[in-house]
Scaffold this motif. Structure first.
Motif, PDB file in Angstrom:
ATOM      1  N   ASP A  85     -10.425  -3.007  10.971  1.00  0.00           N
ATOM      2  CA  ASP A  85     -10.514  -1.950   9.974  1.00  0.00           C
ATOM      3  C   ASP A  85      -9.950  -0.654  10.540  1.00  0.00           C
ATOM      4  N   LYS A  86     -10.335  -0.328  11.782  1.00  0.00           N
ATOM      5  CA  LYS A  86      -9.850   0.895  12.411  1.00  0.00           C
ATOM      6  C   LYS A  86     -10.059   0.805  13.913  1.00  0.00           C
ATOM      7  N   SER A 116     -11.162  -5.579   8.201  1.00  0.00           N
ATOM      8  CA  SER A 116     -11.120  -5.138   6.810  1.00  0.00           C
ATOM      9  C   SER A 116     -10.157  -6.033   6.040  1.00  0.00           C
ATOM     10  N   SER A 148      -7.163  -4.094   5.035  1.00  0.00           N
ATOM     11  CA  SER A 148      -6.242  -3.946   6.159  1.00  0.00           C
ATOM     12  C   SER A 148      -5.371  -5.196   6.296  1.00  0.00           C
ATOM     13  N   HIS A 174     -15.741  -6.752   1.776  1.00  0.00           N
ATOM     14  CA  HIS A 174     -14.902  -5.690   2.352  1.00  0.00           C
ATOM     15  C   HIS A 174     -14.664  -5.909   3.850  1.00  0.00           C
ATOM     16  N   PHE A 175     -15.771  -6.099   4.568  1.00  0.00           N
ATOM     17  CA  PHE A 175     -15.744  -6.080   6.029  1.00  0.00           C
ATOM     18  C   PHE A 175     -16.232  -7.408   6.596  1.00  0.00           C
ATOM     19  N   ASP A 227     -22.974  -4.847   2.114  1.00  0.00           N
ATOM     20  CA  ASP A 227     -21.699  -5.176   1.506  1.00  0.00           C
ATOM     21  C   ASP A 227     -21.895  -6.154   0.355  1.00  0.00           C
ATOM     22  N   SER A 276     -15.925  -7.680  -2.992  1.00  0.00           N
ATOM     23  CA  SER A 276     -15.220  -6.489  -3.455  1.00  0.00           C
ATOM     24  C   SER A 276     -14.007  -6.839  -4.298  1.00  0.00           C
ATOM     25  N   ASP A 316     -10.898  -4.510  -2.862  1.00  0.00           N
ATOM     26  CA  ASP A 316     -10.370  -4.930  -1.561  1.00  0.00           C
ATOM     27  C   ASP A 316      -9.763  -6.325  -1.639  1.00  0.00           C
TER      28      ASP A 316
END
Length: 402
Positions: free
Chosen positions: A36-37, A47, A50, A96-97, A111, A114, A117
């Motif tokens: 994700d980051k 993600s 992502s 999402h994650f 969560d 989604s 997403d």
């Protein structure tokens, strides 16, 4: 560094994020998942949005000779196989994650499956299907055809739910214009669980005015809502049945966002004509979603001087001159904003000490890379618009090519 080179250097380093920050263990359940980051504390969280940007990034990497066709094919095929067989989903909608290694819902987040997403992931998968065809197209077809769009459709109020719990059903609503435009394309175009064409008329179009610009704005006013669908769907030459051209709308929204930063430069040191594009990003105190007015009252509370380079860079197809000038400004004047993966996520000169993000966010690198590619070659647009499901949705919606 010349304009042309800063664009290409940012594109290459953005691609490097998607290629390097993926699970490359072929024996792992999470093969192909992308972080994700890179910011601290998120080392094991993938993600799905992502990944959607990352699938399209692989195609760009092949076309620019950053990786071989064989490398890209193998990574893409493995990633789609992961989503078909291993990733948690409900009715075809993914969470999402995910845990990078297990592909299971990441326990650190409250969560639900989604729709937005999943849409962003599918957008990337569509470009993969069109580019590679063969086995990759077959994997995409299996993933897409099991998505039950009807599950997320509120029939009584004629809009998509924003979230879904298996125990209680859908909740929230996509009731206004925002980043969800390709949800209508994929839902209407579905060969298995389509939603009716009338859903496209279900969300409110609220005209907003800022300065000399009149445009449809989202309640929060963040610039990503005017960018994300446009990374794949080329709205440039299409007008809907109400006469709206969403590409033109994003041009006005981008220019309004820049004007807001110009108008606010006496309030915040970070904001000015070359530091603009307020959008969701990391801030000195965590994730924030600042935007351009008119917007919800609480958005103004998130204005703290933080600017994300992806705001201007992700609008390069709408405002090429202004976006390139901003990218050059960031590179030439803020060396702390430049890193391994190009521009770090955001910066803020209005706090003590001045703050620069310590990493990047996948969707911010993704919107930058895909929009640069569309600006230079139109590659991702061309692939997405070739898809039969996309073309079917356009026909059903009655959109006219200008």
């Amino acid at each position: 560094m010349s304009n042309f080179n800063i664009i290409n250097e940012e594109a290459k380093r953005s691609f490097d994020f998607f290629w390097n920050e993926a699970n490359v263990d072929k024996n792992s359940k999470g093969y192909g998942l992308i972080l994700d980051k890179t910011c601290k504390g998120a080392e094991h969280v993938a993600s799905i949005a992502s990944v959607g940007f990352g699938l399209s990034a692989i195609i760009i990497g092949i076309e620019r000779n950053w990786i071989t066709y064989e490398e890209g094919y193998e990574r893409t095929k493995g990633t789609l196989a992961t989503f078909l067989h291993n990733v948690d989903h409900v009715g075809g909608f993914f969470y999402h994650f995910l845990n990078m290694k297990t592909a299971k819902k990441n326990g650190a987040f409250h969560d639900c499956p989604s729709i937005i997403d999943t849409t962003l992931f599918l957008n990337g998968a569509i470009t993969s299907a069109e580019y590679f065809s063969g086995e990759i197209r077959e994997l995409f077809e299996q993933i897409y055809q099991r998505v039950n769009w009807d599950m997320y459709y509120d029939k009584e109020r004629n809009y998509y739910y924003m979230g879904y719990h298996q125990e209680t059903g859908g909740f929230g609503q996509w009731d206004m214009y925002a980043e969800q435009m390709t949800q209508y394309i994929l839902g209407i175009g579905s060969p298995t669980y389509p939603v009716p064409v009338k859903i496209y008329g279900g969300f409110e179009r609220r005209l907003a005015t800022y300065g000399d610009y009149e445009f449809y704005n989202a309640p929060g006013g963040a610039l990503f809502v005017h960018q994300f669908s446009h990374a794949w769907f080329n709205f440039k030459h299409y007008q809907d049945k109400d006469g709206v051209n969403w590409f033109d709308n994003s041009v006005k929204a981008s220019l309004a966002s820049r004007q807001f930063s110009i108008d606010s430069k006496n309030r915040y040191k970070t904001y000015h004509e070359n530091s603009w594009g307020l959008t969701a990003c990391e801030g000195p105190n965590g994730y924030i979603v600042p935007g351009t007015p008119p917007y919800w009252e609480e958005v103004d509370m998130q204005l703290d001087g933080t600017v994300a380079p992806c705001g201007a860079a992700g609008s390069i197809v709408f405002t090429p001159k202004e976006s390139i000038e901003a990218m050059n400004y960031y590179y030439e004047n803020h060396p702390k904003l430049w890193g391994k993966y190009g521009f770090q996520d955001a910066y803020n000169l209005d706090v003590e000490p001045e703050w620069y993000a310590d990493g990047v966010i996948g969707i911010d690198k993704g919107i930058t890379l895909l929009m640069i590619e569309n600006f230079q070659t139109g590659l991702i647009w061309d692939l997405y618009m070739k898809n039969d499901y996309v073309k079917s949705a356009i026909d059903k919606l009655g959109w006219k090519k200008e």
